[in-house]
Design a protein around this motif. Structure first.
Motif, PDB file in Angstrom:
ATOM      1  N   THR A  88       0.883  -1.219   0.207  1.00  0.00           N
ATOM      2  CA  THR A  88       0.066   0.040   0.183  1.00  0.00           C
ATOM      3  C   THR A  88       0.887   1.287  -0.029  1.00  0.00           C
ATOM      4  OG1 THR A  88      -1.729  -1.018   1.096  1.00  0.00           O
ATOM      5  CG2 THR A  88      -1.681   1.369   1.412  1.00  0.00           C
ATOM      6  N   VAL A  89       0.505   1.960  -1.022  1.00  0.00           N
ATOM      7  CA  VAL A  89       1.513   3.466  -1.034  1.00  0.00           C
ATOM      8  C   VAL A  89       0.557   4.471  -0.919  1.00  0.00           C
ATOM      9  CG1 VAL A  89       2.910   4.637  -2.621  1.00  0.00           C
ATOM     10  CG2 VAL A  89       3.089   2.150  -2.616  1.00  0.00           C
ATOM     11  N   TYR A  90       0.851   5.420   0.017  1.00  0.00           N
ATOM     12  CA  TYR A  90       0.060   6.486   0.335  1.00  0.00           C
ATOM     13  C   TYR A  90       0.941   7.606  -0.323  1.00  0.00           C
ATOM     14  CZ  TYR A  90      -2.664   5.502   4.396  1.00  0.00           C
ATOM     15  OH  TYR A  90      -3.601   4.907   5.076  1.00  0.00           O
TER      16      TYR A  90
ATOM     17  N   VAL B 287       0.410  -2.988  -6.501  1.00  0.00           N
ATOM     18  CA  VAL B 287       0.568  -1.777  -5.824  1.00  0.00           C
ATOM     19  C   VAL B 287      -0.817  -1.047  -5.599  1.00  0.00           C
ATOM     20  CG1 VAL B 287       1.350   0.761  -5.944  1.00  0.00           C
ATOM     21  CG2 VAL B 287       2.810  -1.409  -6.604  1.00  0.00           C
ATOM     22  N   LYS B 288      -1.210  -0.911  -4.341  1.00  0.00           N
ATOM     23  CA  LYS B 288      -2.482  -0.290  -4.143  1.00  0.00           C
ATOM     24  C   LYS B 288      -2.156   1.200  -3.748  1.00  0.00           C
ATOM     25  CE  LYS B 288      -4.783  -4.288  -2.474  1.00  0.00           C
ATOM     26  NZ  LYS B 288      -5.224  -4.946  -1.165  1.00  0.00           N
ATOM     27  N   LEU B 289      -2.763   2.321  -4.410  1.00  0.00           N
ATOM     28  CA  LEU B 289      -2.207   3.660  -4.204  1.00  0.00           C
ATOM     29  C   LEU B 289      -3.653   4.202  -3.468  1.00  0.00           C
ATOM     30  CD1 LEU B 289      -1.185   4.956  -7.602  1.00  0.00           C
ATOM     31  CD2 LEU B 289       0.325   4.434  -5.587  1.00  0.00           C
ATOM     32  N   ARG B 290      -3.263   4.894  -2.323  1.00  0.00           N
ATOM     33  CA  ARG B 290      -4.024   6.013  -1.742  1.00  0.00           C
ATOM     34  C   ARG B 290      -3.550   7.305  -2.201  1.00  0.00           C
ATOM     35  NH1 ARG B 290      -8.025   6.461   1.525  1.00  0.00           N
ATOM     36  NH2 ARG B 290      -7.782   3.988   1.964  1.00  0.00           N
ATOM     37  N   ASN B 291      -4.284   8.083  -3.083  1.00  0.00           N
ATOM     38  CA  ASN B 291      -3.927   9.518  -3.379  1.00  0.00           C
ATOM     39  C   ASN B 291      -4.179  10.540  -2.411  1.00  0.00           C
ATOM     40  OD1 ASN B 291      -2.157   8.453  -5.809  1.00  0.00           O
ATOM     41  ND2 ASN B 291      -4.508   7.659  -6.277  1.00  0.00           N
TER      42      ASN B 291
ATOM     43  N   ALA C 297       0.227  13.045   5.013  1.00  0.00           N
ATOM     44  CA  ALA C 297       1.094  13.073   6.199  1.00  0.00           C
ATOM     45  C   ALA C 297       0.423  13.378   7.594  1.00  0.00           C
ATOM     46  CB  ALA C 297       2.078  14.514   5.973  1.00  0.00           C
ATOM     47  N   ASN C 298      -0.693  14.126   7.471  1.00  0.00           N
ATOM     48  CA  ASN C 298      -1.243  14.070   8.779  1.00  0.00           C
ATOM     49  C   ASN C 298      -1.887  12.811   9.092  1.00  0.00           C
ATOM     50  OD1 ASN C 298      -1.200  16.962   9.894  1.00  0.00           O
ATOM     51  ND2 ASN C 298      -1.416  17.652   7.987  1.00  0.00           N
ATOM     52  N   GLN C 299      -2.521  12.195   8.164  1.00  0.00           N
ATOM     53  CA  GLN C 299      -3.371  11.004   8.339  1.00  0.00           C
ATOM     54  C   GLN C 299      -2.246  10.173   8.829  1.00  0.00           C
ATOM     55  OE1 GLN C 299      -4.991   9.438   4.683  1.00  0.00           O
ATOM     56  NE2 GLN C 299      -6.054   7.942   6.098  1.00  0.00           N
TER      57      GLN C 299
ATOM     58  N   ALA D  39      -1.554  10.510  12.243  1.00  0.00           N
ATOM     59  CA  ALA D  39      -2.811  10.258  13.198  1.00  0.00           C
ATOM     60  C   ALA D  39      -3.086   8.764  13.292  1.00  0.00           C
ATOM     61  CB  ALA D  39      -4.110  10.848  12.479  1.00  0.00           C
ATOM     62  N   GLU D  40      -2.397   8.085  12.192  1.00  0.00           N
ATOM     63  CA  GLU D  40      -2.628   6.514  12.322  1.00  0.00           C
ATOM     64  C   GLU D  40      -1.675   5.875  13.124  1.00  0.00           C
ATOM     65  OE1 GLU D  40      -4.307   6.020   7.668  1.00  0.00           O
ATOM     66  OE2 GLU D  40      -2.055   5.774   8.068  1.00  0.00           O
TER      67      GLU D  40
ATOM     68  N   ALA E 131      -0.392   1.979  13.681  1.00  0.00           N
ATOM     69  CA  ALA E 131      -1.474   1.413  12.901  1.00  0.00           C
ATOM     70  C   ALA E 131      -1.725   1.575  11.507  1.00  0.00           C
ATOM     71  CB  ALA E 131      -2.892   1.388  13.824  1.00  0.00           C
TER      72      ALA E 131
ATOM     73  N   PRO F  26      -1.894   1.474   7.666  1.00  0.00           N
ATOM     74  CA  PRO F  26      -1.909   0.465   6.611  1.00  0.00           C
ATOM     75  C   PRO F  26      -0.854   0.763   5.576  1.00  0.00           C
ATOM     76  CG  PRO F  26      -4.031   1.647   6.576  1.00  0.00           C
ATOM     77  CD  PRO F  26      -2.920   2.470   7.551  1.00  0.00           C
TER      78      PRO F  26
END
Lengths: 356, 498, 338
Positions: free
Chosen positions: C34-36, C59-63, C70-72, C75-76, C79, C81
């Motif tokens: 998983t790639v942010y 590759v799973k992208l979270r855009n 960065a804030n997410q 916050a994570e 934990a 992903p």
């Protein structure tokens, strides 16, 4: 045919006893009015009978079957009681036929032909044209809406129909005619009716029995004529029809007041009264004669003002001897005296008296 | 009752997050953060944008409603449909359209213009419904008392419009407090854009949420003002007689002016963004129609919109029910609490839900369930407002009647309540659908991985200056929003013709 | 009415069907990471298929943007992903690094990247760069009048003529470079001058439009906004040109897009392979050939000749890991730019 019997019914909201120890029997096929000023508990009582509220104490029985008692309450939908709320409250999304057929069960509800027939029958009963079946509620006048509401309540053939101030939003002329039509329909359907109202004319003219409520309590339940002639107390008298209330001294079935010597109604309790009493006369019991001086009995009074109603007139008077004593008389409209005139006041018929 | 409390608690998660985070900032630091010229500037900007936007929306919304409902303007049905249409255009697309055509809207006046064009239907819709239901006798009485047309409008019609006007304006105000996409493009710094800036620049959550707490205060102020002005609202009730439709004002030689006004609003609100999108489609070199991508994103947007709408309406129902049937302080509090999060920027809500869900339900993190709850939190007020109005159309006495006719509770709901509130449910669901299908921040952060919506695709393309590539997504967003918009137009126009 | 009810039923049915739909999508076949991704999505999706083909790792992208992701991630926390984080500008990565959430990038990935683009602790690596430029309107500014230093823009000669977007991470990265190179006092003076002279815009696209339209004479921005608009349709770049600062001037600052591996990732080797691929000549050239026009950092890759080449730039020496100084924000707040 049903008898509705209330025994010691009480219901409170917080510290307020809205209905306080009310017992009442409604004979089968009759129409009873619950009469009282707003806030007297009459609507609460109606809602207890309907099953929308549970009583805190006492019981409600329909035809010998207890439908409400503390801890044992038949839900509203299983009581078989018809209900006509204020302003009709027709379902705005349904046409007249669907409104009337709403509560039909079994064959009458399922079969299309039976339903159409029953709706037509009920429209006849409430004296509305059958063509109204397809109208929407907002296409009806207020009186018509009320009749449809009654037809809807009568459709499942309930033994008791409750009407909660059903005519209060109608104008005067419409009120009288709608009231008569509704009661006629109730009688034609053989249903027992309970009508909540704060309008004494309505109560007296339309019903067989009037139950007067005040502050949650049932003050008097009697046939209209009886209630009018022998109100339980001065307050009931004032509330039901106009009243002339005077202090008097009673003795041996007669009383002496500012208007002279008056006979008391010849029932046991009144006849037995002695001493200081409150005397209640009806305005139409005062007969006015133009006169400069009191000849035999009677009292002289000056006319303060006159309310002219055509068929009759209400005349307010002040006694010449004691201007603090105000009287109310009802006379023939055309022969009513002019304001400022001096008249002799005679009492016709017996008065009711209540201990002071 | 319990459900309503749970819903309100869910809606308050973001507020709790803001409070918790803001509390972590020391008093000294908080003072420094909040007591500086920039905050004053932002406050001034936010206030004047919200007030200006609300006033302009009220004027445009009521004016258009009056034209459509109370004058003999030709082609009224067409105008009604077109005047509702801006709802189908997301605010940031309107903004994008204007900005990509001219930079002259990037001023205060421009910002008010653009947000008004994007949000006036929120006032227009309830105003149309109220005007239609208004008893013409009121106006006639006032005229008989010697008042001119204008005086009658101001002294009689406007007060009757008050609940519609206040409710609609409140929604506009809350949206403007939290609006980011549109306002950022308009280069008009407000609290919300500043909060994003703080997250971006300092990466200091505490400072950002501190600023967000000012927004919460603004929101409470708006709610209180609305409550104050709304006063004791009269219930809708069955009329004692048949309602007559009102006589329409003859426009006569003013007809061209009326037409021009309606056409002007439609052209500015719908024409400009549409023109901009088509323009970019045609001239942009990056224009492409990746059919599979477009279809997938459309499907996702539709499904999320529908599911979000359904869930939000279901959650809103107990809150609205309480607010109408059991008026009181608690019910008011519960209802009010659902509004707070609408005034918070999307990123604050999204981060709050990231934190909360990872602590409480880690298994739900970045699943549809969590995403849909986020939508519910964000858009509850839209559903509550519609449902509240609908439930007021279904007075409890109808339940009593149904019960006396032998109907059980479930059957009563099916045969009486649902049919009566269906239009309100439908418009609430439509409003939520429109919001969900264009939502960005929460979708980016909380959607299951690899899930793209039209909005995220549009954002992704437009942020890399590929306007041509962005345009098809925006057009599709408008297209899938059309049915909901048509539904809203129908519901508002259909109130009286049964 | 029934029609409306049916529509509602449809909505409800969709709502029920959705989780099922989700279940279908979540089929677990083979390794995946998983790639942010806070870099532009179109850029990264251009290289992902080749990586997947070469390695069999999906590759799973979270855009999102730097700001959100960065804030997410912070916050994570543990934990998260995410296995890999890609940023648009390095400060977002420094934030995540500062929260202790990164692990070191393996040498194979770092090898092709020049050392000035990798922090000393090797917690992440740069993989693309963008150059600060002065964008100017060719009708309003003569070439001879162009400033030699970014700091000149604070001089009275530029009063009312400079556009910039102080809210953006881009501009703040530039300020942090100035701060590092010139010191606090000089930076404050410069910012004060800029505030007096400048026109504030809300983003670099806006700056581009305003300068090109002649609303303002010049603007501080990155090179690729103008370059991409030239590629798109040129509507917002036809009356403007770029001025590159030289000689290690703060105005020649290169901001770096960063790639890092999350310490909490359970797929360390796959994540490292992705970063290794990202810095490889093949991926770097693919990104260089794309619409993005950002500088590949692998010397074996290059941009089209229309863009001034990376080795022709004369950027200042800047410690990338010190760019996240909250002092920048303090200064900007003091001056009234934030």
């Amino acid at each position: 045919m049903t008898t509705l019997v209330l025994e010691h019914v009480s219901r409170s909201f917080g510290p307020v006893r809205a209905v306080d120890d009310v017992s009442l029997a409604v004979p089968p096929g009759s129409v009873t009015a619950l009469l009282g000023p707003s806030g007297c508990g009459k609507t609460t009582l109606l809602r207890v009978i309907a099953g929308f509220l549970e009583p805190d104490a006492g019981s409600v029985a329909l035809d010998g079957r207890v439908v409400a008692a503390p801890g044992r309450c038949v839900p509203a939908r299983d009581r078989g009681i018809g209900y006509v709320p204020q302003e009709g409250a027709l379902f705005p999304h349904l046409d007249v036929a669907a409104n009337i057929a709403f509560g039909l069960r079994g064959r009458a509800g399922r079969g299309r032909r039976e339903r159409v027939a029953r709706v037509a029958e009920l429209l006849d009963l409430v004296e509305l044209p059958r063509t109204f079946a397809e109208r929407a509620p907002h296409e009806l006048s207020g009186g018509q809406q009320q009749r449809v509401a009654l037809a809807r309540a009568l459709a499942p053939a309930p033994s008791v129909v409750l009407l909660d101030e059903p005519f209060s939003s109608l104008d005067a002329a419409l009120r009288a005619s709608t009231g008569e039509a509704v009661v006629a329909a109730l009688r034609a359907a053989g249903a027992t009716g309970v009508l909540v109202t704060h309008d004494q004319d309505e109560a007296l003219s339309l019903t067989d029995q009037v139950a007067v409520m005040r502050a949650g309590r049932l003050v008097q339940a009697a046939a209209p004529r009886e209630l009018y002639a022998r109100p339980a107390d001065a307050d009931v008298a004032r509330f039901v029809g106009g009243a002339v209330v005077l202090p008097a001294r009673a003795r041996a079935g007669r009383a002496t007041c500012a208007l002279g010597d008056v006979a008391l109604v010849s029932e046991a309790d009144e006849a037995a009264l002695e001493g200081e009493v409150t005397l209640v006369l009806r305005p139409e019991q005062l007969r006015l004669t133009p006169e400069r001086a009191a000849t035999h009995g009677g009292a002289l009074a000056r006319v303060i003002d006159v309310g002219f109603h055509g068929h009759d007139a209400t005349v307010r008077l002040a006694l010449l001897d004691d201007a603090d004593v105000r009287l109310l008389a009802r006379t023939d409209g055309l022969t009513a005296p002019e304001p400022g005139a001096q008249v002799r006041v005679d009492v016709v018929g017996p008065a009711s008296a209540h201990p002071r | 009752m319990l459900t309503a409390v749970v819903v309100a608690a869910l809606a308050l998660v973001p507020l709790g997050f803001v409070a918790y985070d803001a509390a972590a900032v020391g008093p000294r630091e908080a003072y420094d953060l909040l007591w500086r010229p920039r905050i004053g500037e932002l406050l001034w900007n936010t206030v004047r944008l919200v007030v200006g936007g609300m006033l302009a929306c009220a004027v445009v919304g009521v004016g258009c409603a009056w034209l459509v409902e109370r004058t003999d303007l030709p082609l009224r049905r067409l105008w009604h449909a077109l005047l509702v249409a801006p709802l189908a255009v997301p605010a940031f697309v309107t903004s994008f359209g204007w900005v990509s055509l001219t930079s002259s809207v990037q001023t205060y006046a421009g910002a008010v213009l653009v947000v008004t064009l994007a949000y006036y239907p929120l006032v227009y819709l309830p105003a149309v419904v109220t005007l239609r239901g208004l008893d013409p006798a009121l106006e006639e009485t006032a005229q008989a008392l010697g008042h001119g047309r204008l005086a009658v409008f101001v002294r009689v019609v406007l007060p009757q419009l008050r609940p519609a006007l206040l409710g609609g304006s409140l929604l506009v105000g809350l949206h403007l407090l939290a609006e980011f996409g549109a306002i950022q493009m308009l280069r008009f710094p407000t609290f919300t854009t500043a909060i994003y800036d703080q997250y971006r620049s300092t990466f200091n959550g505490g400072a950002a949420t501190m600023t967000a707490s000012v927004l919460v205060l603004c929101c409470l102020l708006l709610l209180l003002t609305e409550l104050r002005l709304r006063g004791r609202r009269r219930y809708a009730r069955l009329s004692a007689g048949s309602a007559r439709p009102a006589d329409r004002q003859r426009l006569g030689r003013w007809t061209p002016v009326g037409l021009l006004a309606a056409a002007g609003v439609v052209a500015l609100a719908v024409g400009v963004p549409t023109y901009a999108l088509v323009h970019w489609l045609v001239v942009g070199s990056s224009t492409a129609f990746p059919v599979a991508d477009l279809l997938a994103a459309t499907g996702t947007s539709l499904a999320l919109g529908a599911a979000g709408a359904a869930i939000t309406v279901v959650l809103a129902a107990p809150v609205a029910w309480l607010a109408v049937r059991h008026r009181g302080r608690l019910a008011g509090l519960l209802e009010g609490s659902t509004y707070v999060s609408t005034s918070l920027p999307g990123i604050v809500i999204a981060l709050a839900l990231v934190t909360a869900s990872l602590r409480v339900v880690p298994d739900l993190y970045q699943t549809y369930a969590l995403l849909l709850s986020a939508y519910a939190v964000l858009f509850l007020p839209r559903a509550v407002v519609s449902l509240r109005a609908a439930i007021e159309q279904a007075p409890p006495v109808l339940d009593d009647v149904a019960r006396s006719l032998g109907t059980g509770p479930l059957e009563t709901i099916r045969r009486v309540t649902l049919p009566l509130i269906a239009p309100g449910v439908a418009s609430g669901a439509a409003l939520v659908f429109l919001a969900v299908s264009t939502e960005l921040t929460a979708t980016l952060m909380l959607a299951p991985i690899d899930v793209a919506t039209l909005a995220t695709r549009f954002w992704s393309a437009s942020s890399s200056v590929a306007y041509g590539a962005a345009a098809p997504y925006a057009l599709l967003m408008v297209l899938i929003s059309l049915p909901a918009t048509v539904l809203l137009g129908r519901v508002s126009a259909g109130g009286g013709d049964r | 009415m029934p029609r409306k009810l049916r529509a509602l039923a449809l909505v409800a049915a969709t709502a029920v069907a959705l989780p099922a739909l989700a279940a279908c999508g979540g089929g677990d076949d083979g390794p995946s990471i998983t790639v942010y991704n806070a870099q532009h999505e179109q850029l990264i999706t251009q290289i992902v298929p080749d990586f997947e083909k070469a390695t069999g790792i999906k590759v799973k992208l979270r855009n999102g943007s730097d700001l959100e992701l960065a804030n997410q991630i912070v916050a994570e926390g543990k934990a998260s992903p995410a296995d890999v984080f890609l940023t648009e500008n390095s400060p977002a990565m420094t934030l995540v690094d500062g929260a202790g959430l990164l692990t070191k990038v393996e040498p194979a990935a770092l090898k092709p990247i020049p050392r000035q683009y990798v922090p000393a602790d090797r917690d992440w690596t740069g993989f693309l760069a963008r150059s600060t430029v002065l964008l100017y309107n060719t009708q309003k500014v003569q070439q001879a009048d162009l400033p030699t230093s970014l700091l000149d823009l604070a001089k009275p000669a530029w009063k009312g003529r400079v556009a910039y977007a102080p809210n953006g991470a881009d501009f703040q990265a530039i300020v942090s470079a100035v701060l590092q190179l010139e010191g606090e006092d000089a930076t404050r003076t410069w910012l004060q001058g800029l505030k007096a002279n400048g026109r504030v815009y809300d983003g670099n696209n806006s700056v581009l439009q305003a300068v090109n339209a002649g609303d303002v004479d010049a603007g501080i921005t990155y090179h690729y906004y103008w370059a991409r608009d030239r590629q798109e349709n040129g509507e917002n770049s036809d009356s403007s040109a770029l001025h590159y600062f030289t000689d290690g001037d703060p105005g020649a600052f290169l901001s770096v897009s960063a790639a890092g591996v999350l310490a909490s990732s359970s797929k360390q080797s796959d994540a490292q392979r992705f970063v290794e691929y990202l810095t490889s000549a093949q991926a770097q050239q693919a990104m260089g050939d794309s619409y993005a026009l950002e500088y590949p950092l692998n010397p074996e890759a290059s941009l089209p000749p229309e863009v001034k080449a990376l080795d022709a730039l004369q950027p200042p020496k800047v410690d990338l890991t010190q760019l996240n100084s909250s002092k920048v924000v303090d200064l900007m707040q003091q001056v009234g730019l934030l």
